[in-house]
Scaffold this motif. Structure first.
Motif, PDB file in Angstrom:
ATOM      1  N   LYS A  24       0.835  -1.208   0.000  1.00  0.00           N
ATOM      2  CA  LYS A  24       0.000   0.000   0.000  1.00  0.00           C
ATOM      3  C   LYS A  24       0.868   1.257   0.000  1.00  0.00           C
ATOM      4  O   LYS A  24       0.502   2.295   0.565  1.00  0.00           O
ATOM      5  N   TYR A  25       2.035   1.135  -0.593  1.00  0.00           N
ATOM      6  CA  TYR A  25       2.970   2.264  -0.664  1.00  0.00           C
ATOM      7  C   TYR A  25       3.201   2.887   0.720  1.00  0.00           C
ATOM      8  O   TYR A  25       3.361   4.091   0.875  1.00  0.00           O
ATOM      9  N   ALA A  27       1.247   3.529   3.106  1.00  0.00           N
ATOM     10  CA  ALA A  27       0.257   4.549   3.504  1.00  0.00           C
ATOM     11  C   ALA A  27       0.052   4.510   5.019  1.00  0.00           C
ATOM     12  O   ALA A  27       0.115   3.455   5.657  1.00  0.00           O
ATOM     13  N   GLY A  65       1.505   8.844   2.069  1.00  0.00           N
ATOM     14  CA  GLY A  65       0.567   9.735   2.754  1.00  0.00           C
ATOM     15  C   GLY A  65      -0.465   9.003   3.582  1.00  0.00           C
ATOM     16  O   GLY A  65      -0.391   7.781   3.757  1.00  0.00           O
ATOM     17  N   ALA A  66      -1.421   9.775   4.062  1.00  0.00           N
ATOM     18  CA  ALA A  66      -2.487   9.193   4.889  1.00  0.00           C
ATOM     19  C   ALA A  66      -3.244   8.161   4.063  1.00  0.00           C
ATOM     20  O   ALA A  66      -3.332   8.274   2.831  1.00  0.00           O
ATOM     21  N   ASP A  67      -3.785   7.152   4.751  1.00  0.00           N
ATOM     22  CA  ASP A  67      -4.516   6.079   4.053  1.00  0.00           C
ATOM     23  C   ASP A  67      -5.874   6.613   3.605  1.00  0.00           C
ATOM     24  O   ASP A  67      -6.776   6.862   4.416  1.00  0.00           O
ATOM     25  N   ILE A  68      -6.007   6.765   2.287  1.00  0.00           N
ATOM     26  CA  ILE A  68      -7.191   7.412   1.711  1.00  0.00           C
ATOM     27  C   ILE A  68      -8.440   6.528   1.839  1.00  0.00           C
ATOM     28  O   ILE A  68      -9.561   7.039   1.788  1.00  0.00           O
ATOM     29  N   THR A  69      -8.229   5.234   2.082  1.00  0.00           N
ATOM     30  CA  THR A  69      -9.409   4.344   2.168  1.00  0.00           C
ATOM     31  C   THR A  69     -10.288   4.709   3.373  1.00  0.00           C
ATOM     32  O   THR A  69     -11.462   4.351   3.407  1.00  0.00           O
ATOM     33  N   PHE A  71     -11.073   7.808   4.120  1.00  0.00           N
ATOM     34  CA  PHE A  71     -11.610   9.160   3.915  1.00  0.00           C
ATOM     35  C   PHE A  71     -13.095   9.242   3.514  1.00  0.00           C
ATOM     36  O   PHE A  71     -13.771  10.206   3.902  1.00  0.00           O
ATOM     37  N   GLY A 110       2.203  13.601   0.437  1.00  0.00           N
ATOM     38  CA  GLY A 110       1.284  13.944   1.518  1.00  0.00           C
ATOM     39  C   GLY A 110       1.934  13.755   2.881  1.00  0.00           C
ATOM     40  O   GLY A 110       3.012  14.305   3.148  1.00  0.00           O
ATOM     41  N   GLU A 134      -2.629  16.564  -1.816  1.00  0.00           N
ATOM     42  CA  GLU A 134      -3.957  16.618  -1.180  1.00  0.00           C
ATOM     43  C   GLU A 134      -4.966  17.405  -1.993  1.00  0.00           C
ATOM     44  O   GLU A 134      -6.155  17.089  -2.011  1.00  0.00           O
ATOM     45  N   LEU A 137      -7.382  15.760  -4.066  1.00  0.00           N
ATOM     46  CA  LEU A 137      -8.497  15.081  -3.385  1.00  0.00           C
ATOM     47  C   LEU A 137      -9.504  16.101  -2.851  1.00  0.00           C
ATOM     48  O   LEU A 137     -10.451  15.750  -2.145  1.00  0.00           O
ATOM     49  N   ILE A 139      -8.675  18.431  -0.669  1.00  0.00           N
ATOM     50  CA  ILE A 139      -8.333  18.778   0.717  1.00  0.00           C
ATOM     51  C   ILE A 139      -6.964  19.475   0.726  1.00  0.00           C
ATOM     52  O   ILE A 139      -6.435  19.801  -0.345  1.00  0.00           O
ATOM     53  N   GLN A 167       4.037  16.342  -8.338  1.00  0.00           N
ATOM     54  CA  GLN A 167       5.172  15.687  -7.676  1.00  0.00           C
ATOM     55  C   GLN A 167       6.479  16.255  -8.220  1.00  0.00           C
ATOM     56  O   GLN A 167       6.548  16.644  -9.385  1.00  0.00           O
TER      57      GLN A 167
HETATM   58  N1  COA Z   1      -3.835   5.486   0.818  1.00  0.00           N
HETATM   59  C1  COA Z   1      -4.296   4.241   0.625  1.00  0.00           C
HETATM   60  N2  COA Z   1      -3.815   3.401  -0.304  1.00  0.00           N
HETATM   61  C2  COA Z   1      -2.839   3.850  -1.082  1.00  0.00           C
HETATM   62  C3  COA Z   1      -2.295   5.140  -0.938  1.00  0.00           C
HETATM   63  C4  COA Z   1      -2.826   5.974   0.067  1.00  0.00           C
HETATM   64  N3  COA Z   1      -2.363   7.204   0.305  1.00  0.00           N
HETATM   65  N4  COA Z   1      -1.328   5.305  -1.865  1.00  0.00           N
HETATM   66  C5  COA Z   1      -1.249   4.147  -2.535  1.00  0.00           C
HETATM   67  N5  COA Z   1      -2.158   3.283  -2.070  1.00  0.00           N
HETATM   68  C6  COA Z   1      -2.434   1.912  -2.534  1.00  0.00           C
HETATM   69  C7  COA Z   1      -3.291   1.896  -3.805  1.00  0.00           C
HETATM   70  O1  COA Z   1      -4.653   2.050  -3.503  1.00  0.00           O
HETATM   71  C8  COA Z   1      -2.945   0.526  -4.338  1.00  0.00           C
HETATM   72  O2  COA Z   1      -3.670  -0.442  -3.596  1.00  0.00           O
HETATM   73  P1  COA Z   1      -4.376  -1.698  -4.378  1.00  0.00           P
HETATM   74  O3  COA Z   1      -3.229  -2.441  -4.997  1.00  0.00           O
HETATM   75  O4  COA Z   1      -5.048  -2.449  -3.286  1.00  0.00           O
HETATM   76  O5  COA Z   1      -5.286  -1.094  -5.400  1.00  0.00           O
HETATM   77  C9  COA Z   1      -1.495   0.355  -3.983  1.00  0.00           C
HETATM   78  O6  COA Z   1      -1.226   1.275  -2.914  1.00  0.00           O
HETATM   79  C10 COA Z   1      -0.563   0.691  -5.132  1.00  0.00           C
HETATM   80  O7  COA Z   1      -0.930   1.994  -5.600  1.00  0.00           O
HETATM   81  P2  COA Z   1      -1.207   2.322  -7.147  1.00  0.00           P
HETATM   82  O8  COA Z   1      -1.968   3.606  -7.216  1.00  0.00           O
HETATM   83  O9  COA Z   1      -1.824   1.142  -7.808  1.00  0.00           O
HETATM   84  O10 COA Z   1       0.283   2.483  -7.679  1.00  0.00           O
HETATM   85  P3  COA Z   1       0.858   3.530  -8.727  1.00  0.00           P
HETATM   86  O11 COA Z   1       2.286   3.154  -8.904  1.00  0.00           O
HETATM   87  O12 COA Z   1       0.005   3.607  -9.936  1.00  0.00           O
HETATM   88  O13 COA Z   1       0.781   4.974  -7.997  1.00  0.00           O
HETATM   89  C11 COA Z   1       1.020   6.540  -6.181  1.00  0.00           C
HETATM   90  C12 COA Z   1       1.466   5.188  -6.786  1.00  0.00           C
HETATM   91  C13 COA Z   1       1.652   6.626  -4.798  1.00  0.00           C
HETATM   92  C14 COA Z   1       1.526   7.672  -7.056  1.00  0.00           C
HETATM   93  C15 COA Z   1      -0.527   6.581  -6.093  1.00  0.00           C
HETATM   94  O14 COA Z   1      -0.975   5.418  -5.424  1.00  0.00           O
HETATM   95  C16 COA Z   1      -1.046   7.771  -5.349  1.00  0.00           C
HETATM   96  O15 COA Z   1      -1.178   8.849  -5.932  1.00  0.00           O
HETATM   97  N6  COA Z   1      -1.386   7.604  -4.030  1.00  0.00           N
HETATM   98  C17 COA Z   1      -2.054   8.624  -3.274  1.00  0.00           C
HETATM   99  C18 COA Z   1      -1.093   9.682  -2.804  1.00  0.00           C
HETATM  100  C19 COA Z   1      -1.832  10.767  -2.032  1.00  0.00           C
HETATM  101  O16 COA Z   1      -2.751  11.391  -2.537  1.00  0.00           O
HETATM  102  N7  COA Z   1      -1.410  10.994  -0.785  1.00  0.00           N
HETATM  103  C20 COA Z   1      -1.992  11.995   0.064  1.00  0.00           C
HETATM  104  C21 COA Z   1      -3.100  11.420   0.866  1.00  0.00           C
HETATM  105  S1  COA Z   1      -3.878  12.631   1.884  1.00  0.00           S
END
Ligand code: COA
Length: 261
Positions: A24-25, A27, A65-69, A71, A110, A134, A137, A139, A167
């Motif tokens: 989940k990167y 998160a 960043g924060a876990d968006i699931t 939100f 984030g 953010e 999204l 926010i 980025q």
């Molecule tokens: N919260 C929850 N899950 C996240 C996450 C986050 N901030 N960032 C990444 N993940 C999860 C994805 O949902 C995915 O899960 P899945 O395999 O169950 O679908 C997994 O990590 C891999 O991410 P994915 O988006 O498929 O990889 P990518 O290489 O295409 O993109 C990022 C990577 C990090 C650029 C992209 O995931 C992203 O933009 N994440 C959100 C970053 C963000 O907005 N952070 C601020 C939050 S307030």
């Protein structure tokens, strides 16, 4: 056995705290934030620990960043507590009287970028990417991003990063002063961070702690207040055993051995 979302290891006076949700990167959910808080507290209390490293598991992310699931449907009242938990963690990292190095091994977006900014020194691998997405999204940053980013890179650059949600790569982050050093690979990053940590672990602990306090204070207060604070803590270093050892070693033309007292 349940997944350990944060790993903790101490070796040669260096504590390494690793966010461990690579799928989940890395998160940051409530469990991760709580575990980070506990491990930073453990590292702070352990007198054998002289330096702390914060990094992410895997080869893709420091933390996305924060876990968006969590939100959807969350309202302003309900989000306050988890956001405060993130902010408090950032303030706590800054307050620890030991150097904290962020080894940014990939995505730092984030809350990931915000946690890195709460660390004292940021080293990054070439694949690292930074940003405050953010706005995309609907926010804004909530773990100190609108506060620390302008102090590190200047108001104009911070506004561009926060308003666009774009980025930036490791080289650009280095160019604008967001990271101290960039390494060609993650392996080289960890080697470089290890060498810095080993160097800092040998430095006199009391003086490091007081220098950190004075630098942090100067970041927040007026010039006059900061100088008064620096004078106080500068004088305190003259009551330490390490100061006698450091000065004696210089005069005797030998390497100092500090006891961190
Ligand atoms: N919260 C929850 N899950 C996240 C996450 C986050 N901030 N960032 C990444 N993940 C999860 C994805 O949902 C995915 O899960 P899945 O395999 O169950 O679908 C997994 O990590 C891999 O991410 P994915 O988006 O498929 O990889 P990518 O290489 O295409 O993109 C990022 C990577 C990090 C650029 C992209 O995931 C992203 O933009 N994440 C959100 C970053 C963000 O907005 N952070 C601020 C939050 S307030």
């Amino acid at each position: 056995m349940s997944e350990q979302v944060v790993l903790y290891e101490v070796s040669n006076g260096i504590a390494t705290i690793t966010i461990n949700r690579p799928a989940k990167y890395n998160a940051l959910n409530t469990n991760v934030r709580a575990a980070l808080n506990d491990f930073f507290a453990q590292a702070e209390k352990d007198d054998s620990v002289r330096v702390i490293i914060l990094t992410g598991a895997g080869e893709k992310a420091f933390a996305a960043g924060a876990d968006i699931t969590g939100f959807p449907g969350l309202n302003s009242k309900e989000v306050r507590e988890p956001a405060k938990q993130g902010q408090d963690l950032s303030v706590y990292i800054e307050s620890i009287g030991k150097p904290v190095i962020a080894a940014v091994n990939g995505i730092a977006l984030g809350g990931g970028c915000e946690l890195a900014m709460a660390c004292d020194i940021r080293y990054a691998s070439a694949n690292a990417r930074f940003g405050q997405p953010e706005i995309l999204l609907g926010i804004i940053p909530g773990y100190g991003g609108t506060v620390r980013l302008p102090r590190l890179v200047g108001l104009g650059r911070a506004k561009e990063i926060v308003f666009t949600g774009d980025q930036i790569g490791a080289d650009e982050a280095f160019r604008i002063g967001l990271v101290n050093k960039v390494f060609e690979s993650i392996e080289a990053l960890h080697k470089g961070v290890g060498e810095l940590a080993a160097k800092l672990a040998e430095r006199p602990g009391v003086a490091i702690k007081l220098a950190k306090q004075s630098l942090n204070s100067a970041w927040q207060k007026s010039l006059r207040d900061s100088l008064a604070y620096e004078l106080d803590v500068f004088c305190q270093t003259f009551d330490t055993e390490d100061k006698e050892e450091g000065v004696a070693a210089f005069l005797e033309k030998r390497k100092a051995t500090f006891k961190h007292k």
